[in-house]
Write an enzyme that holds these catalytic residues in place. Structure first.
Site, PDB file in Angstrom:
ATOM      1  N   HIS A 115       1.005  -1.224  -0.380  1.00 50.95           N
ATOM      2  CA  HIS A 115       0.521   0.197   0.124  1.00 50.95           C
ATOM      3  C   HIS A 115       1.007   1.143  -0.115  1.00 50.95           C
ATOM      4  CE1 HIS A 115      -4.187  -1.353   1.186  1.00 50.95           C
ATOM      5  NE2 HIS A 115      -3.583  -2.317   0.387  1.00 50.95           N
ATOM      6  N   LYS A 160       1.230  -0.174  14.299  1.00 50.38           N
ATOM      7  CA  LYS A 160       2.252  -0.308  15.462  1.00 50.38           C
ATOM      8  C   LYS A 160       3.274  -1.305  16.318  1.00 50.38           C
ATOM      9  CE  LYS A 160       3.769   2.973  13.503  1.00 50.38           C
ATOM     10  NZ  LYS A 160       4.489   2.108  11.583  1.00 50.38           N
TER      11      LYS A 160
HETATM   12  P1  RFL Z   1       1.291 -11.346  21.737  1.00 48.92           P
HETATM   13  O1  RFL Z   1       0.911 -11.768  19.771  1.00 48.92           O
HETATM   14  O2  RFL Z   1       0.211 -11.485  22.470  1.00 48.92           O
HETATM   15  O3  RFL Z   1       2.554 -13.294  21.955  1.00 48.92           O
HETATM   16  C1  RFL Z   1       2.478 -13.488  22.595  1.00 48.92           C
HETATM   17  C2  RFL Z   1       2.227 -15.072  23.203  1.00 48.92           C
HETATM   18  O4  RFL Z   1       2.476 -15.473  24.685  1.00 48.92           O
HETATM   19  C3  RFL Z   1       1.967 -16.558  24.893  1.00 48.92           C
HETATM   20  N1  RFL Z   1       1.598 -16.467  26.335  1.00 48.92           N
HETATM   21  C4  RFL Z   1       2.205 -17.639  26.759  1.00 48.92           C
HETATM   22  N2  RFL Z   1       3.133 -18.739  26.884  1.00 48.92           N
HETATM   23  C5  RFL Z   1       3.840 -19.034  27.830  1.00 48.92           C
HETATM   24  N3  RFL Z   1       3.157 -19.436  29.022  1.00 48.92           N
HETATM   25  C6  RFL Z   1       2.950 -18.032  29.369  1.00 48.92           C
HETATM   26  N4  RFL Z   1       2.451 -17.831  30.768  1.00 48.92           N
HETATM   27  C7  RFL Z   1       2.498 -17.023  28.580  1.00 48.92           C
HETATM   28  N5  RFL Z   1       1.771 -16.095  28.603  1.00 48.92           N
HETATM   29  C8  RFL Z   1       1.386 -16.011  27.026  1.00 48.92           C
HETATM   30  C9  RFL Z   1       0.217 -16.176  24.758  1.00 48.92           C
HETATM   31  O5  RFL Z   1       0.060 -17.017  24.226  1.00 48.92           O
HETATM   32  C10 RFL Z   1       0.800 -15.907  22.955  1.00 48.92           C
HETATM   33  O6  RFL Z   1       0.987 -16.308  22.189  1.00 48.92           O
HETATM   34  O7  RFL Z   1       2.752 -10.478  21.659  1.00 48.92           O
HETATM   35  P2  RFL Z   1       4.203 -10.415  20.777  1.00 48.92           P
HETATM   36  O8  RFL Z   1       4.477 -11.344  19.633  1.00 48.92           O
HETATM   37  O9  RFL Z   1       4.709  -9.502  21.594  1.00 48.92           O
HETATM   38  O10 RFL Z   1       3.139  -9.717  19.694  1.00 48.92           O
HETATM   39  C11 RFL Z   1       2.745  -7.921  19.409  1.00 48.92           C
HETATM   40  C12 RFL Z   1       1.488  -8.313  18.628  1.00 48.92           C
HETATM   41  O11 RFL Z   1       0.300  -9.578  18.478  1.00 48.92           O
HETATM   42  C13 RFL Z   1       0.446  -7.200  18.934  1.00 48.92           C
HETATM   43  O12 RFL Z   1       1.271  -5.726  19.424  1.00 48.92           O
HETATM   44  C14 RFL Z   1       0.423  -7.086  18.573  1.00 48.92           C
HETATM   45  O13 RFL Z   1      -1.346  -7.864  17.528  1.00 48.92           O
HETATM   46  C15 RFL Z   1      -2.038  -5.700  18.692  1.00 48.92           C
HETATM   47  N6  RFL Z   1      -2.438  -5.020  18.028  1.00 48.92           N
HETATM   48  C16 RFL Z   1      -3.253  -4.956  16.946  1.00 48.92           C
HETATM   49  N7  RFL Z   1      -1.778  -4.232  15.798  1.00 48.92           N
HETATM   50  C17 RFL Z   1      -1.983  -3.560  15.425  1.00 48.92           C
HETATM   51  O14 RFL Z   1      -0.916  -2.687  15.067  1.00 48.92           O
HETATM   52  N8  RFL Z   1      -3.149  -3.691  14.499  1.00 48.92           N
HETATM   53  C18 RFL Z   1      -4.053  -4.210  15.542  1.00 48.92           C
HETATM   54  O15 RFL Z   1      -5.095  -4.412  14.711  1.00 48.92           O
HETATM   55  C19 RFL Z   1      -3.929  -5.021  16.285  1.00 48.92           C
HETATM   56  N9  RFL Z   1      -5.169  -5.488  17.085  1.00 48.92           N
HETATM   57  C20 RFL Z   1      -4.099  -6.401  19.018  1.00 48.92           C
HETATM   58  C21 RFL Z   1      -5.179  -6.600  17.801  1.00 48.92           C
HETATM   59  C22 RFL Z   1      -3.849  -7.684  19.612  1.00 48.92           C
HETATM   60  C23 RFL Z   1      -5.069  -8.157  20.639  1.00 48.92           C
HETATM   61  N10 RFL Z   1      -4.767  -7.940  21.820  1.00 48.92           N
HETATM   62  C24 RFL Z   1      -3.121  -8.455  22.507  1.00 48.92           C
HETATM   63  C25 RFL Z   1      -5.799  -7.994  22.691  1.00 48.92           C
HETATM   64  C26 RFL Z   1      -5.739  -7.147  18.373  1.00 48.92           C
HETATM   65  C27 RFL Z   1      -6.045  -7.802  19.308  1.00 48.92           C
HETATM   66  C28 RFL Z   1      -7.075  -8.679  20.450  1.00 48.92           C
END
Ligand code: RFL
Ligand code: PHB
Length: 391
Positions: A72, A295
């Protein structure tokens, strides 16, 4: 069990870190609380900065992104009956890549499995110990038995609700937190995007965002109350609200079956520093941004690119300088993304306590963006991703 780097969490941060370390000849074990199916189908972010695209491509995990991702070159801002395009390529020479987070996760899991190195799903009772020593360990249960994972370093990639950040003594961390008085109601629907770029709309009725996942699937959001009751939103109500907030002359929103729906809370959060002894926090475990600037996933990728480089120096040469600089290096960029996400959120949403003065200032800000190359360039630079210094 013994490894060099114990990685807690198989989200984008943990998986990408494991992959970058493997390419540098460093061993790791990934422990994930959820099942493989769950993490591979979790719908979250969808926009990759050019820096994230570059990291994935350079790490050899960019093939499907290159084939299926949608480059994009700009976004549209809608406000006060106007539609203004911010042209990223003209302003910065860059683009962003629209490619689902769950596909990034699938690609990274496939790459991990191909290496034959351990990734344990459905790990229970994960806890980190002795993090202030140079022999930290992780205890957990897997397939019914208890295990100890002895490490040189632990990477806390377990997201905002994980166990790693709370394991750091409270007095060693400073927390910065802002909760916004609204949330996003998000849907995934089977419909063709009405526009080939994202539309961010500031409307009297509240913010709306029209995004996409593919030429056949759209991802659409509406500003709503933080405690919004999804039951109160029929499909018709969702579509008519999206149409009202994104309305523009000659524009028609395509509708289709809604495949998924949910409410995402909005917060800004930073924990400083991002390291305690031999425990390094990366991604959402250390910081959260509201999704308006897209972000979250990108910050996670940048953190682990910095961490992988630091750990490479440590395991290859015994040089701790990169590890010592890790937190400050990441936080400099994290705070710029926090600022940008807060600013995009503040500029595009309706606030319940907004005075007529505040509203006029908000519209003036948008009008300024539409009329000033300098202002539009500032937005574009931040959106495509600030430079990542991997010195
Ligand atoms: P993640 O993706 O949350 O991954 C963390 C992983 O750790 C696991 N975990 C554990 N594993 C072992 N033992 C434990 N005690 C644990 N506790 C947790 C979890 O199951 C998971 O698999 O973090 P990471 O890798 O830092 O990545 C970050 C991104 O995922 C996040 O910043 C974005 O997805 C944020 N976010 C969004 N960002 C955007 O830029 N655009 C979006 O539209 C967007 N939508 C979102 C989102 C985050 C959401 N969350 C966290 C509620 C929508 C949602 C619903
Ligand atoms: C998304 O496609 O999910 C998305 C895109 C842009 C944003 C937030 C979310 O700012």
């Amino acid at each position: 069990m013994r490894t060099q780097v114990g990685i807690v969490g198989a989200g984008p941060a943990g998986l990408l870190l494991a992959h970058l370390l493997h390419r540098a000849g460093i061993d790791s074990v990934i422990l994930e609380a959820r099942s493989r199916e769950y993490v591979e189908n979790r719908i979250r972010a969808g926009v990759l900065e050019h820096t994230t695209e570059d990291i994935l491509t350079a790490a050899g995990v960019g093939a499907r992104m290159a084939a299926e991702g949608l480059p994009h070159r700009g976004i549209h801002l809608r406000f006060a009956g106007r539609d203004h395009r911010i042209d990223f390529t003209a302003l910065t020479g860059r683009h962003v890549m629209v490619y689902s987070q769950h596909k990034v996760v699938q690609d990274l899991i496939a790459a991990r499995i191909a290496t034959g190195r351990p990734i344990l799903f459905e790990a229970e009772d994960v806890a980190v110990h002795d993090i202030a020593t140079d022999r930290p360990r992780v205890s957990f249960r897997h397939a019914g038995s208890a295990h100890q994972l002895h490490c040189d370093v632990i990477a806390g990639c377990d997201g905002f609700h994980g166990v790693c950040r709370p394991s750091i003594p409270a007095e060693a961390l400073t927390l910065f937190d802002r909760v916004y008085p609204f949330a996003w109601l998000g849907i995934l629907a089977e419909a063709a995007p009405a526009c080939d770029e994202l539309i961010y709309a500031n409307h009297e009725r509240g913010f709306a965002l029209l995004s996409m996942r593919s030429p056949e699937i759209v991802r659409l959001y509406l500003q709503c109350a933080p405690d919004e009751d999804l039951e109160a939103w029929s499909d018709d109500r969702i579509w008519s609200e999206l149409a009202a907030r994104s309305a523009h002359e000659g524009f028609t929103l395509n509708q289709g079956p809604i495949l998924q729906r949910g409410v995402t809370p909005m917060r800004s959060f930073v924990a400083e520093p991002m390291r305690h002894g031999r425990l390094f926090l990366a991604g959402d475990s250390a910081h959260i941004v509201p999704p308006t600037g897209a972000k979250g996933l990108n910050l996670a990728a940048a953190d682990v690119a910095v961490l992988a480089r630091a750990l490479e120096r440590f395991f290859r040469d015994g040089d701790q300088a990169g590890m010592d600089a890790y937190s400050a290096t990441c936080l400099d960029r994290v705070w710029k993304a926090e600022r940008f996400s807060w600013w995009m959120t503040s500029t595009l949403h309706r606030f319940a306590d907004q005075s007529p003065f505040d509203r006029r200032v908000q519209l003036a800000e948008l009008s300024f963006l539409a009329g000033s190359t300098a202002a539009a360039t500032a937005l574009a630079e931040n959106y495509v991703g600030l430079p990542l210094n991997l010195a």
